[in-house]
Design a protein around this motif. Structure first.
Motif, PDB file in Angstrom:
ATOM      1  N   VAL A 114       0.842  -1.201   0.000  1.00 31.51           N
ATOM      2  CA  VAL A 114       0.000   0.000   0.000  1.00 31.51           C
ATOM      3  C   VAL A 114       0.880   1.255   0.000  1.00 31.51           C
ATOM      4  N   ALA A 115       1.906   1.263   0.828  1.00 32.34           N
ATOM      5  CA  ALA A 115       2.817   2.412   0.887  1.00 32.34           C
ATOM      6  C   ALA A 115       3.519   2.606  -0.454  1.00 32.34           C
ATOM      7  N   TYR A 116       3.936   1.506  -1.074  1.00 32.83           N
ATOM      8  CA  TYR A 116       4.587   1.596  -2.381  1.00 32.83           C
ATOM      9  C   TYR A 116       3.627   2.177  -3.422  1.00 32.83           C
ATOM     10  N   VAL A 117       2.386   1.699  -3.456  1.00 34.39           N
ATOM     11  CA  VAL A 117       1.409   2.181  -4.437  1.00 34.39           C
ATOM     12  C   VAL A 117       1.194   3.685  -4.272  1.00 34.39           C
ATOM     13  N   ASP A 118       1.089   4.143  -3.032  1.00 36.30           N
ATOM     14  CA  ASP A 118       0.936   5.580  -2.783  1.00 36.30           C
ATOM     15  C   ASP A 118       2.151   6.356  -3.294  1.00 36.30           C
ATOM     16  N   ARG A 119       3.343   5.838  -3.008  1.00 31.74           N
ATOM     17  CA  ARG A 119       4.569   6.500  -3.471  1.00 31.74           C
ATOM     18  C   ARG A 119       4.657   6.500  -4.987  1.00 31.74           C
ATOM     19  N   ARG A 120       4.383   5.362  -5.602  1.00 28.44           N
ATOM     20  CA  ARG A 120       4.475   5.245  -7.067  1.00 28.44           C
ATOM     21  C   ARG A 120       3.517   6.224  -7.738  1.00 28.44           C
TER      22      ARG A 120
ATOM     23  N   GLY B  82       2.429   9.056  -6.529  1.00 28.79           N
ATOM     24  CA  GLY B  82       3.006  10.389  -6.373  1.00 28.79           C
ATOM     25  C   GLY B  82       4.186  10.615  -7.305  1.00 28.79           C
ATOM     26  N   CYS B  83       5.039   9.613  -7.439  1.00 24.29           N
ATOM     27  CA  CYS B  83       6.197   9.731  -8.331  1.00 24.29           C
ATOM     28  C   CYS B  83       5.752   9.877  -9.780  1.00 24.29           C
ATOM     29  N   ASN B  84       4.724   9.129 -10.166  1.00 27.59           N
ATOM     30  CA  ASN B  84       4.192   9.257 -11.521  1.00 27.59           C
ATOM     31  C   ASN B  84       3.674  10.676 -11.753  1.00 27.59           C
ATOM     32  N   HIS B  85       2.987  11.206 -10.753  1.00 22.90           N
ATOM     33  CA  HIS B  85       2.447  12.561 -10.866  1.00 22.90           C
ATOM     34  C   HIS B  85       3.567  13.588 -11.020  1.00 22.90           C
ATOM     35  N   TRP B  86       4.481  13.597 -10.075  1.00 14.17           N
ATOM     36  CA  TRP B  86       5.532  14.616 -10.077  1.00 14.17           C
ATOM     37  C   TRP B  86       6.481  14.445 -11.252  1.00 14.17           C
TER      38      TRP B  86
ATOM     39  N   VAL C 271       9.779  14.890  -5.254  1.00 18.96           N
ATOM     40  CA  VAL C 271      10.404  13.659  -5.737  1.00 18.96           C
ATOM     41  C   VAL C 271      11.341  13.089  -4.671  1.00 18.96           C
ATOM     42  N   GLU C 272      12.077  13.967  -4.018  1.00 19.09           N
ATOM     43  CA  GLU C 272      12.985  13.511  -2.955  1.00 19.09           C
ATOM     44  C   GLU C 272      12.204  12.968  -1.758  1.00 19.09           C
ATOM     45  N   LYS C 273      11.166  13.697  -1.348  1.00 19.83           N
ATOM     46  CA  LYS C 273      10.361  13.272  -0.198  1.00 19.83           C
ATOM     47  C   LYS C 273       9.723  11.906  -0.439  1.00 19.83           C
ATOM     48  N   LEU C 274       9.274  11.663  -1.668  1.00 20.82           N
ATOM     49  CA  LEU C 274       8.640  10.386  -2.011  1.00 20.82           C
ATOM     50  C   LEU C 274       9.646   9.254  -2.200  1.00 20.82           C
ATOM     51  N   GLY C 275      10.906   9.601  -2.358  1.00 22.25           N
ATOM     52  CA  GLY C 275      11.927   8.574  -2.593  1.00 22.25           C
ATOM     53  C   GLY C 275      11.813   7.964  -3.981  1.00 22.25           C
TER      54      GLY C 275
ATOM     55  N   LYS D 136      -1.321  -7.395  -9.210  1.00 19.13           N
ATOM     56  CA  LYS D 136      -2.301  -6.524  -9.872  1.00 19.13           C
ATOM     57  C   LYS D 136      -2.162  -5.085  -9.371  1.00 19.13           C
ATOM     58  N   ALA D 137      -1.991  -4.921  -8.071  1.00  9.34           N
ATOM     59  CA  ALA D 137      -1.827  -3.573  -7.493  1.00  9.34           C
ATOM     60  C   ALA D 137      -0.552  -2.914  -7.983  1.00  9.34           C
ATOM     61  N   LEU D 138       0.523  -3.671  -8.093  1.00  9.22           N
ATOM     62  CA  LEU D 138       1.787  -3.131  -8.585  1.00  9.22           C
ATOM     63  C   LEU D 138       1.665  -2.698 -10.047  1.00  9.22           C
ATOM     64  N   GLU D 139       1.004  -3.503 -10.854  1.00  8.94           N
ATOM     65  CA  GLU D 139       0.790  -3.147 -12.262  1.00  8.94           C
ATOM     66  C   GLU D 139      -0.058  -1.883 -12.383  1.00  8.94           C
ATOM     67  N   ALA D 140      -1.135  -1.815 -11.598  1.00 13.24           N
ATOM     68  CA  ALA D 140      -2.016  -0.647 -11.650  1.00 13.24           C
ATOM     69  C   ALA D 140      -1.270   0.618 -11.212  1.00 13.24           C
ATOM     70  N   ALA D 141      -0.434   0.485 -10.200  1.00 11.10           N
ATOM     71  CA  ALA D 141       0.321   1.644  -9.715  1.00 11.10           C
ATOM     72  C   ALA D 141       1.298   2.153 -10.766  1.00 11.10           C
ATOM     73  N   GLU D 142       1.899   1.235 -11.483  1.00  5.60           N
ATOM     74  CA  GLU D 142       2.860   1.634 -12.513  1.00  5.60           C
ATOM     75  C   GLU D 142       2.171   2.436 -13.618  1.00  5.60           C
ATOM     76  N   GLN D 143       0.911   2.100 -13.896  1.00  7.25           N
ATOM     77  CA  GLN D 143       0.163   2.776 -14.955  1.00  7.25           C
ATOM     78  C   GLN D 143      -0.569   4.016 -14.491  1.00  7.25           C
ATOM     79  N   ALA D 144      -0.692   4.208 -13.172  1.00 11.78           N
ATOM     80  CA  ALA D 144      -1.466   5.330 -12.625  1.00 11.78           C
ATOM     81  C   ALA D 144      -0.806   6.664 -12.958  1.00 11.78           C
ATOM     82  N   ASP D 145      -1.636   7.636 -13.261  1.00  7.28           N
ATOM     83  CA  ASP D 145      -1.135   8.977 -13.581  1.00  7.28           C
ATOM     84  C   ASP D 145      -0.816   9.803 -12.357  1.00  7.28           C
ATOM     85  N   GLY D 146      -1.475   9.515 -11.267  1.00  7.82           N
ATOM     86  CA  GLY D 146      -1.251  10.281 -10.052  1.00  7.82           C
ATOM     87  C   GLY D 146      -1.988  11.519 -10.098  1.00  7.82           C
TER      88      GLY D 146
END
Length: 108
Positions: A41-47, A49-53, A71-75, A98-108
């Motif tokens: 869950v923490a990774y999905v939230d970070r990913r 955010g990283c996709n967004h920024w 970007v630095e704060k999110l790691g 499935k969650a990891l795949e969805a996070a990779e594709q998310a725009d944020g």
């Protein structure tokens, strides 16, 4: 004075971004959040955010600093290796994959 103004502007922008993210459709449903391991869950939230920024335009120096700080704060520099670690750890769990795949594709 300029430095404190820039810091105040950064905090205001980050606060607005957090509020907008809270209003946006979540990357995962509440049920999925409860059913997945906390590190996923923490990774999905970070990913997300990283996709967004990562897609933001640094149209001036202040904006560039805002993006760099987020970007630095999110790691974001370790996001790919963190995903690899999670895939190794939970590679047999279809819900996690499935969650990891969805996070990779998310725009944020």
């Amino acid at each position: 004075m300029t430095r404190s103004l820039s810091s105040a502007a950064l905090l205001a922008v980050l606060s607005l971004a957090q509020q907008a993210a809270a209003r946006a459709e979540p990357a995962m449903s509440p049920a999925a959040r409860k059913s997945l391991p906390a590190d996923v869950v923490a990774y999905v939230d970070r990913r997300t955010g990283c996709n967004h920024w990562g897609g933001e335009d640094a149209y001036d120096a202040d904006r560039g600093r805002q993006i760099a700080a987020a970007v630095e704060k999110l790691g974001c520099d370790t996001i790919d290796s963190d995903e690899t670690r999670l895939r190794r750890r939970y590679g047999r769990d279809p819900a996690v994959l499935k969650a990891l795949e969805a996070a990779e594709q998310a725009d944020g």
